[in-house]
Every structure is written in C-alpha cells, then in structure tokens.
Design a protein around this motif. Structure first.
Motif, PDB file in Angstrom:
ATOM      1  N   THR A   1       0.847  -1.196   0.000  1.00 53.90           N
ATOM      2  CA  THR A   1       0.000   0.000   0.000  1.00 53.90           C
ATOM      3  C   THR A   1       0.877   1.239   0.000  1.00 53.90           C
ATOM      4  O   THR A   1       1.709   1.400   0.896  1.00 53.90           O
ATOM      5  N   PRO A   2       0.726   2.135  -0.982  1.00 53.90           N
ATOM      6  CA  PRO A   2       1.472   3.398  -0.915  1.00 53.90           C
ATOM      7  C   PRO A   2       0.909   4.223   0.232  1.00 53.90           C
ATOM      8  O   PRO A   2      -0.309   4.282   0.429  1.00 53.90           O
ATOM      9  N   ARG A   3       1.769   4.835   1.007  1.00 52.70           N
ATOM     10  CA  ARG A   3       1.269   5.570   2.169  1.00 52.70           C
ATOM     11  C   ARG A   3       2.236   6.687   2.548  1.00 52.70           C
ATOM     12  O   ARG A   3       3.442   6.591   2.330  1.00 52.70           O
ATOM     13  N   ALA A   4       1.669   7.733   3.120  1.00 48.24           N
ATOM     14  CA  ALA A   4       2.446   8.837   3.666  1.00 48.24           C
ATOM     15  C   ALA A   4       1.836   9.211   5.009  1.00 48.24           C
ATOM     16  O   ALA A   4       0.748   8.763   5.362  1.00 48.24           O
ATOM     17  N   CYS A   5       2.554  10.028   5.784  1.00 51.50           N
ATOM     18  CA  CYS A   5       2.087  10.420   7.125  1.00 51.50           C
ATOM     19  C   CYS A   5       1.790   9.185   7.969  1.00 51.50           C
ATOM     20  O   CYS A   5       0.850   9.174   8.772  1.00 51.50           O
ATOM     21  N   HIS A   6       2.584   8.131   7.775  1.00 55.23           N
ATOM     22  CA  HIS A   6       2.352   6.857   8.447  1.00 55.23           C
ATOM     23  C   HIS A   6       3.386   6.657   9.559  1.00 55.23           C
ATOM     24  O   HIS A   6       4.303   7.450   9.722  1.00 55.23           O
ATOM     25  N   GLY A   7       3.222   5.577  10.297  1.00 54.14           N
ATOM     26  CA  GLY A   7       4.195   5.215  11.314  1.00 54.14           C
ATOM     27  C   GLY A   7       5.162   4.177  10.779  1.00 54.14           C
ATOM     28  O   GLY A   7       4.791   3.329   9.955  1.00 54.14           O
ATOM     29  N   ALA A   8       6.402   4.239  11.230  1.00 56.37           N
ATOM     30  CA  ALA A   8       7.413   3.252  10.839  1.00 56.37           C
ATOM     31  C   ALA A   8       8.122   2.767  12.090  1.00 56.37           C
ATOM     32  O   ALA A   8       8.388   3.549  13.009  1.00 56.37           O
ATOM     33  N   ALA A   9       8.419   1.465  12.133  1.00 51.61           N
ATOM     34  CA  ALA A   9       9.068   0.892  13.314  1.00 51.61           C
ATOM     35  C   ALA A   9       9.910  -0.300  12.891  1.00 51.61           C
ATOM     36  O   ALA A   9       9.616  -0.969  11.901  1.00 51.61           O
ATOM     37  N   TYR A  10      10.969  -0.557  13.671  1.00 48.59           N
ATOM     38  CA  TYR A  10      11.812  -1.736  13.466  1.00 48.59           C
ATOM     39  C   TYR A  10      11.823  -2.528  14.754  1.00 48.59           C
ATOM     40  O   TYR A  10      12.178  -2.011  15.816  1.00 48.59           O
ATOM     41  N   LEU A  11      11.407  -3.800  14.679  1.00 44.55           N
ATOM     42  CA  LEU A  11      11.279  -4.612  15.882  1.00 44.55           C
ATOM     43  C   LEU A  11      11.480  -6.081  15.524  1.00 44.55           C
ATOM     44  O   LEU A  11      10.811  -6.606  14.628  1.00 44.55           O
TER      45      LEU A  11
ATOM     46  N   ALA B   1       5.212  -0.743   8.598  1.00 48.48           N
ATOM     47  CA  ALA B   1       4.596   0.476   8.076  1.00 48.48           C
ATOM     48  C   ALA B   1       3.149   0.476   8.557  1.00 48.48           C
ATOM     49  O   ALA B   1       2.396  -0.477   8.305  1.00 48.48           O
ATOM     50  N   ILE B   2       2.740   1.541   9.237  1.00 49.47           N
ATOM     51  CA  ILE B   2       1.496   1.538  10.002  1.00 49.47           C
ATOM     52  C   ILE B   2       0.608   2.695   9.571  1.00 49.47           C
ATOM     53  O   ILE B   2       1.031   3.862   9.587  1.00 49.47           O
ATOM     54  N   GLY B   3      -0.639   2.379   9.217  1.00 46.05           N
ATOM     55  CA  GLY B   3      -1.633   3.410   8.944  1.00 46.05           C
ATOM     56  C   GLY B   3      -1.181   4.393   7.893  1.00 46.05           C
ATOM     57  O   GLY B   3      -0.538   4.046   6.899  1.00 46.05           O
ATOM     58  N   GLY B   4      -1.531   5.678   8.077  1.00 43.46           N
ATOM     59  CA  GLY B   4      -1.125   6.708   7.142  1.00 43.46           C
ATOM     60  C   GLY B   4      -2.254   7.143   6.225  1.00 43.46           C
ATOM     61  O   GLY B   4      -3.437   6.844   6.451  1.00 43.46           O
ATOM     62  N   TYR B   5      -1.862   7.833   5.189  1.00 40.11           N
ATOM     63  CA  TYR B   5      -2.827   8.406   4.245  1.00 40.11           C
ATOM     64  C   TYR B   5      -2.489   7.941   2.836  1.00 40.11           C
ATOM     65  O   TYR B   5      -1.321   7.922   2.432  1.00 40.11           O
TER      66      TYR B   5
ATOM     67  N   ALA C   1      -3.684   8.824  10.618  1.00 45.28           N
ATOM     68  CA  ALA C   1      -2.465   9.346   9.978  1.00 45.28           C
ATOM     69  C   ALA C   1      -1.878  10.407  10.895  1.00 45.28           C
ATOM     70  O   ALA C   1      -2.517  10.837  11.861  1.00 45.28           O
ATOM     71  N   ASN C   2      -0.653  10.796  10.621  1.00 42.79           N
ATOM     72  CA  ASN C   2       0.025  11.867  11.373  1.00 42.79           C
ATOM     73  C   ASN C   2       0.093  11.590  12.875  1.00 42.79           C
ATOM     74  O   ASN C   2      -0.101  12.484  13.695  1.00 42.79           O
ATOM     75  N   PHE C   3       0.381  10.349  13.243  1.00 43.37           N
ATOM     76  CA  PHE C   3       0.529  10.005  14.654  1.00 43.37           C
ATOM     77  C   PHE C   3       2.008   9.790  14.972  1.00 43.37           C
ATOM     78  O   PHE C   3       2.852   9.726  14.088  1.00 43.37           O
ATOM     79  N   ALA C   4       2.316   9.683  16.256  1.00 40.72           N
ATOM     80  CA  ALA C   4       3.686   9.421  16.703  1.00 40.72           C
ATOM     81  C   ALA C   4       3.855   7.930  16.950  1.00 40.72           C
ATOM     82  O   ALA C   4       2.951   7.276  17.488  1.00 40.72           O
ATOM     83  N   THR C   5       5.012   7.399  16.574  1.00 38.00           N
ATOM     84  CA  THR C   5       5.296   5.972  16.720  1.00 38.00           C
ATOM     85  C   THR C   5       6.625   5.789  17.433  1.00 38.00           C
ATOM     86  O   THR C   5       7.589   6.504  17.160  1.00 38.00           O
ATOM     87  N   VAL C   6       6.674   4.821  18.346  1.00 36.71           N
ATOM     88  CA  VAL C   6       7.908   4.541  19.064  1.00 36.71           C
ATOM     89  C   VAL C   6       7.915   3.068  19.457  1.00 36.71           C
ATOM     90  O   VAL C   6       6.854   2.449  19.607  1.00 36.71           O
ATOM     91  N   VAL C   7       9.112   2.486  19.604  1.00 41.74           N
ATOM     92  CA  VAL C   7       9.274   1.102  20.034  1.00 41.74           C
ATOM     93  C   VAL C   7       9.870   1.099  21.436  1.00 41.74           C
ATOM     94  O   VAL C   7      10.844   1.807  21.707  1.00 41.74           O
ATOM     95  N   SER C   8       9.276   0.292  22.331  1.00 41.61           N
ATOM     96  CA  SER C   8       9.783   0.187  23.694  1.00 41.61           C
ATOM     97  C   SER C   8       9.384  -1.153  24.280  1.00 41.61           C
ATOM     98  O   SER C   8       8.242  -1.598  24.104  1.00 41.61           O
ATOM     99  N   ASN C   9      10.329  -1.825  24.943  1.00 46.79           N
ATOM    100  CA  ASN C   9      10.057  -3.080  25.649  1.00 46.79           C
ATOM    101  C   ASN C   9       9.354  -4.114  24.774  1.00 46.79           C
ATOM    102  O   ASN C   9       8.417  -4.788  25.207  1.00 46.79           O
ATOM    103  N   GLY C  10       9.803  -4.248  23.536  1.00 48.24           N
ATOM    104  CA  GLY C  10       9.273  -5.295  22.670  1.00 48.24           C
ATOM    105  C   GLY C  10       7.905  -5.013  22.092  1.00 48.24           C
ATOM    106  O   GLY C  10       7.254  -5.924  21.557  1.00 48.24           O
TER     107      GLY C  10
END
Length: 609
Positions: free
Chosen positions: A379-389, A395-399, A436-445
C-alpha cells in the motif's frame, strides 16, 4: 493453568491460574489458609522461614518435583515438615500462592528468582510465563543480569545472545553496574574480546578490566596476564601503551599460575599463547570503535513548502551539522524511517509535492553512501508510522491518495532480504481505527502509537500498543491532550515522551502545541511535563545520552531552532545551534556513526592493578 496480563498492575506483569471453576479454587485456597486438611508444611531456605501449610495432593497436581517427592517412597512422603533449602521463603510463598490460584506478580526484582525456583520445582506454566517476562522486558538496564543468568545459556540461548548484544552495545553503562565486578572470567573475556564491543577508546576497556581485577585482586591475580592479552594493544594511545600497559603486562606475565587465593580448572592459563586467529583479531579495530550517536533528518518540507531530498545529521556532543549525499532519490516528505542495527537506514513511503504517494522501501548505507530499492510496500502511504522490531520493518496506517486514511499495517522481514531468500511485505493486524500523522515509538518489545488525525480531520487522544507475539493492538490510557503531527521518543528513564503537535478543536483551535506528556508503560499512567519553549508540530524528536532533543518543525512557518530537555530537572533549553535549513515533516532517527578522529585520543584507566 491460564495466564492473563493485568495492565493495571504497577509491577507490569500479573498471572492468574485456575483449577476448574473459580469457586473450587477459592475453596481449596481457603482450606489452605485455614490449615484445614493440610498434610505437609513447607519451609524455605532461611532458618526463620515461616511455615506454609499445604496439601500434598494439590502440590503434586501442579509440580512434577512434588509429585515425585511424595509418590516414590522418600521420607518426605510422611514427614510433617519438608524444608526446601534451594528456595527462599518469599519466593516459596509466592509460588504456593500461585499454585493455589491467586495472583502472582512478576517484576524486575523477583523474575530471575521465580524462574529459578519454578525450574527447580518443575512448574511448567510458571516457567513459561517467567521466560516470557524476561524476553519482553529485556533492556539496557537489565541486559547484564540476564546475560549472566545461568539458565539463559541452557534453556534460552537466543535470549542470552540478545542480552549479550545489548551489553556490548551499552558496555560503558553496563560496566558501571556493581554486578559487573562479579562477572566470571569467561564472561569478561567473552565481552572484551568481541569485535562488537562499543567503546570510544581502547583505554576504556583497560580501565574497566583493571577495576574488575581490583575488586578481588588476590583471587584474580593468576588470570591477569591472559585477560590483558585481550586488550587491543595497537589501538592504545602510544604514550599510554609504553608507560603503563606494557610495564603492567610484563609485571604480571611472570607471576606463578598458582599464586592467589584459589584456582580452578576453568581459569585461563596465563601462559596460553594466542592463536593466529586471535592475534589477527587484536590487530583490527572494533566495529563500533570510536562512534558517536547522531540525529538524522531525512526529507521533509523546506522553504516555500517544497519537498526536499536533503539528508543532514546533528551531533549533539559537538553541536555540529553535517550532510550526507542525497540518500533519497526523490524529493519526499512525511515518509517513514527506521534504523536497522546501526548499519542501514530504511526509508518507506511519503509523498512528492503533495501529489504522489510512494510504495518505496529504500535501504541506505551511510558509510558507502549508497541506496538500494528493496521490496515495495503493498500500500502506498504517507504520514504513516514506521518501526523496526525483532527483524521486521513495520509500516502503520497513514494516508493514501485514492483511499484516504488507513488502518492497515504491513511488515517486511529484513532477515530475508539477502539472496537466495526473498522478502515481501505482509499484512498483519490493523489499527483499531484509521489514522495518519501520529507518533510511533518502540519500547520493551512493543510498538506504541500516540495521537493522530482521523478521517473527520480531527485530533485524537488515542494511545495504542502492538504486541507482535499476539499480533494484536491494545488500547492504553488516553493522552491528556488530543493532537496530531506530534512526535515521540523514549526518554532516559524509559518513559515515552509525546511532544508538540497540532490541535484542531476547542480553545486551541488550529494551533501548534508546546505541551509535553510522558507515558509510563509499567503503570499505564500519563505524566504532565514542562512544555517546550517553542510551539512545534511535525518536528523531530530523539533521545541521545540523557537529553531529549527536538529539531525544526512548523509553527506559522518552518522552524530551524533546536531545544533540548533535561529529564532530571524537567527543563527545556534552547540550543545555540540551529538547523542549516528550516524544515518540517521530515523523518527523524538516531544513528551511531563512526568517528574517525577518536582513534587518536587516549585515556588513562581508573585505578591500578
């Protein structure tokens, strides 16, 4: 037995077990607490251990250890009091409470002791739950303890490997832990011999080794020569090497191997010659030798709202800016970015000039200054969340231009990107609502999502966490302030800070925000912190050392200012260093960069051997 997660528990982890109906379990437990029909008394290892009345039948039903003890004719079959010198009284009481169907709290203070006792008593469900807790909560503060935990090496080598990698990465912090001085010789040698040991200078390694020697000098004296040979001598400061290291090495070289208070066959032999392989290793710099953590800003909107392919990084220690060559092969904004093991930066999605949403997933190698297209998102997306775990890029949500706001989430298995393997993006659990346009962070798995913009163009106070083991999202306590285009990072204490953003309702209609709120993952509680000096939305936020930095952003125009937050004093300070170019809507990530000048520096160790 069934295990459930109690999110309201302060300790962060709660388990409940049942035996049939809750009523039956309650009756059995009331019989135990009343001492009714009890036929055995257990006592822990302490002499003053309180007596714990129990039923042999109930114990045997839950524990193979007790079932064997009470059924094969041992004297414990008939004795009224059975001591368990291998288990402390508080841990034994907790386990008996667990067996009799009441809650047991697992936290950092008791997890290892509970696990060791559960293994000894062979209570499989509790063993599994304890391991799960240790895996989920591994961090830079407890990694040394788990790396040294004997059961990890036997039963969970992958966990021990992860803990070791974290110790190596945070070696200077781990070495300041009092437990470090109790490391076995084998563990110490394993760490200081590693290529991945993260230190600024080789003198730091020697300083730590000398401190370890001095903690028990007489016992460790016979091992000194062999351990000192693990120091990478060519990378010591030349004057320091001549005046301190070589004389020290010569002094301990000829000490009798038996000198000291005791020896064992597991000790290193001081006369052992280094193999060619080991010698060659000692002549190479460590992989992370002389590194510094920088904050990378990638893409975004610059002057006149034009998208950019500018890639710049900020060194908070030197307060300096530098640029990479264009890592983004197109001008892009509102894209996602993740750091993969300080080797690569992965860029995903975004848009060009408010027109084209991208499927792109690009891997950039900062050291080779090269980028390589990887598997495209579905899915093409922008204003999305990205995380490495855990080896996956999310790639999460977005517009999406043609479909509006998205709830879908997909992930890419980074471990399968090398031939002959092939990785593709796979859909996993979607967000509970399109954002869309949310904050994303990785913590404690886990992956955390805060705030965001909904299809009705309103700000939300949503707070969510994603557990990859269950592939499920869970709602958390709502943020005190609804907002979108906010930023987030994990602070020095482990709190997650949600910073700035945009609010489009109430008295703050259409305003950028300066407010800062911190989320405690252990208590599911929000804390109000001092606000930034400048209102900002679409800013970058990152934690380096013991400071949180915010860079650029937007408030009635693109910003070039930088300010930083001190968690201990709850204060913000404007930095005297500004962005080279005012910008907003960029991707922001920390990255450990090699510092080529650091090899020339030198430090003296603290203390002497």
């Amino acid at each position: 037995m069934a295990a459930t997660h109690n999110t309201s528990a302060v300790d962060g982890y709660s388990v409940r077990t049942g035996m049939g109906s809750e009523h039956f379990a309650g009756v059995i437990n009331s019989l135990r607490t009343g001492g009714v029909l009890c036929d055995v008394i257990l006592k822990g290892q302490e002499e003053s251990s309180a007596a714990i009345p129990c039923h042999r039948f109930i114990l045997s039903a839950h524990s193979t250890f007790f079932r064997t003890m009470f059924t094969i004719g041992l004297r414990e079959c008939h004795e009224e009091v059975v001591p368990l010198p291998e288990v402390s009284a508080p841990i034994l009481q907790s386990i008996i409470d667990y067996i009799y169907a009441t809650d047991i709290s697992i936290d950092e203070d008791n997890a290892l002791s509970l696990l060791a006792a559960a293994h000894f008593l062979d209570i499989a469900p509790l063993v599994s739950t304890c391991w799960d807790f240790l895996e989920r909560t591994l961090d830079d503060k407890n990694c040394l303890e788990r790396y040294c935990f004997p059961l990890c090496e036997i039963y969970k080598p992958d966990l021990m490997k992860q803990a070791k990698a974290m110790v190596l990465r945070h070696f200077m912090e781990a070495s300041s832990n009092p437990d470090f001085l109790e490391l076995s010789t084998d563990k110490l040698v394993e760490l200081i011999s590693a290529d991945d040991l993260c230190v600024e200078h080789e003198e730091d390694v020697l300083s730590i080794v000398v401190r370890w020697f001095n903690h028990d000098l007489e016992e460790r004296r016979p091992q000194m020569y062999a351990i000192l040979q693990c120091i990478r001598q060519p990378f010591l400061n030349r004057a320091f090497q001549q005046n301190y290291f070589l004389p020290l090495l010569e002094t301990v070289k000829n000490r009798p191997a038996g000198e000291g208070a005791g020896s064992s066959t597991s000790q290193l032999n001081p006369g052992t010659e280094r193999t060619e392989e080991v010698a060659a290793c000692l002549n190479h710099p460590r992989k992370l030798f002389g590194t510094t953590t920088v904050i990378c800003l990638i893409g975004g909107k610059g002057d006149n709202l034009n998208d950019t392919n500018c890639v710049e990084y900020f060194d908070p220690l030197k307060k300096s800016w530098n640029s990479w060559k264009s890592a983004v092969f197109v001008n892009v904004a509102d894209n996602g970015v993740v750091n993969v093991d300080d080797k690569y930066v992965f860029l995903s999605g975004g848009y060009m000039n408010n027109e084209f949403w991208l499927h792109a997933n690009v891997r950039y190698d900062p050291y080779a200054d090269q980028f390589e297209p990887m598997g495209r998102m579905q899915t093409p997306r922008a204003c999305h969340g990205a995380a490495y775990l855990n080896g996956y890029i999310y790639a999460i949500g977005g517009y999406v231009d043609t479909h509006g706001y998205q709830a879908s989430m997909e992930r890419y298995d980074y471990r399968l990107h090398y031939p002959p393997f092939h990785s593709e993006w796979q859909f996993v659990a979607s967000l509970p609502t399109a954002l869309a346009n949310f904050a994303t962070v990785v913590s404690n798995g886990r992956i955390y999502v805060f705030g965001g913009r909904t299809f009705s163009d309103t700000a939300t106070d949503t707070a969510l966490s994603y557990d990859p083991k269950n592939d499920a999202w869970r709602e958390l306590g709502k943020m005190p302030t609804a907002r979108y285009s906010c930023s987030a990072c994990v602070g020095p204490s482990g709190l997650i800070y949600v910073i700035g953003g945009f609010f489009c309702g109430g008295p703050n209609q259409g305003q950028s925000l300066s407010c800062v709120e911190a989320y405690d993952t252990k208590t599911d509680q929000w804390l109000t912190k001092s606000g930034m000096i400048k209102k900002r939305q679409s800013t970058g936020a990152a934690c380096v050392g013991n400071k949180i930095y915010v860079l650029g952003g937007y408030d009635k125009g693109d910003l070039n200012s930088v300010e930083y937050y001190d968690e201990a004093s709850d204060t913000w300070t404007v930095s005297d260093t500004q962005l080279p170019t005012a910008r907003s809507g960029f991707a922001c990530v920390t990255f450990r960069m090699k510092n080529l000048n650091s090899l020339e520096a030198g430090k003296k160790p603290n203390g002497t051997a």
